[in-house]
Scaffold this motif. Structure first.
Motif, mmCIF file in Angstrom:
data_model
loop_
_atom_site.group_PDB
_atom_site.id
_atom_site.type_symbol
_atom_site.label_atom_id
_atom_site.label_comp_id
_atom_site.label_asym_id
_atom_site.label_seq_id
_atom_site.Cartn_x
_atom_site.Cartn_y
_atom_site.Cartn_z
ATOM 1 N N ALA A 46 41.244 -12.763 -8.518
ATOM 2 C CA ALA A 46 40.320 -13.299 -9.521
ATOM 3 C C ALA A 46 38.903 -13.392 -8.948
ATOM 4 O O ALA A 46 37.931 -13.113 -9.658
ATOM 5 N N GLY A 49 37.435 -9.963 -9.007
ATOM 6 C CA GLY A 49 37.076 -9.593 -10.377
ATOM 7 C C GLY A 49 35.833 -10.311 -10.858
ATOM 8 O O GLY A 49 34.966 -9.708 -11.494
ATOM 9 N N SER A 52 32.767 -8.781 -9.232
ATOM 10 C CA SER A 52 32.437 -7.507 -9.865
ATOM 11 C C SER A 52 31.807 -7.721 -11.224
ATOM 12 O O SER A 52 30.848 -7.052 -11.599
ATOM 13 N N TRP A 53 32.330 -8.666 -11.991
ATOM 14 C CA TRP A 53 31.793 -8.964 -13.320
ATOM 15 C C TRP A 53 30.377 -9.522 -13.206
ATOM 16 O O TRP A 53 29.506 -9.187 -13.999
#
Length: 76
Positions: A46, A49, A52-53
């Motif tokens: 998480a 992620g 990256s987001w």
């Protein structure tokens, strides 16, 4: 160009090392269970992620801001 690869390799190594430290500390505290390993691994994924987001959102916001400011720059 090689510096990018070295940077990403060192960054990835540090993040895996950080995950292993958290896993070892939590195993020492709570014992070895599959739920514990799943939680630590899912939080690690998480975090990857979300990072990256965050980069994608920042790049989109910079592009949107530049496109909004471009017409204002041509005004007298």
């Amino acid at each position: 160009m090689i510096w990018y690869f070295i940077f990403f390799f060192v960054s990835g190594f540090c993040s895996i090392l950080y995950e292993i430290v958290w896993l070892r500390l939590s195993m020492a505290q709570f014992g070895v269970t599959s739920a514990l390993v799943s939680i630590v691994l899912s939080m690690f994924m998480a975090g990857l992620g979300l990072g990256s987001w965050g980069v994608a959102v920042t790049q989109y916001e910079n592009t949107a801001t530049e496109s909004k400011l471009l017409p204002c720059a041509s005004m007298p």
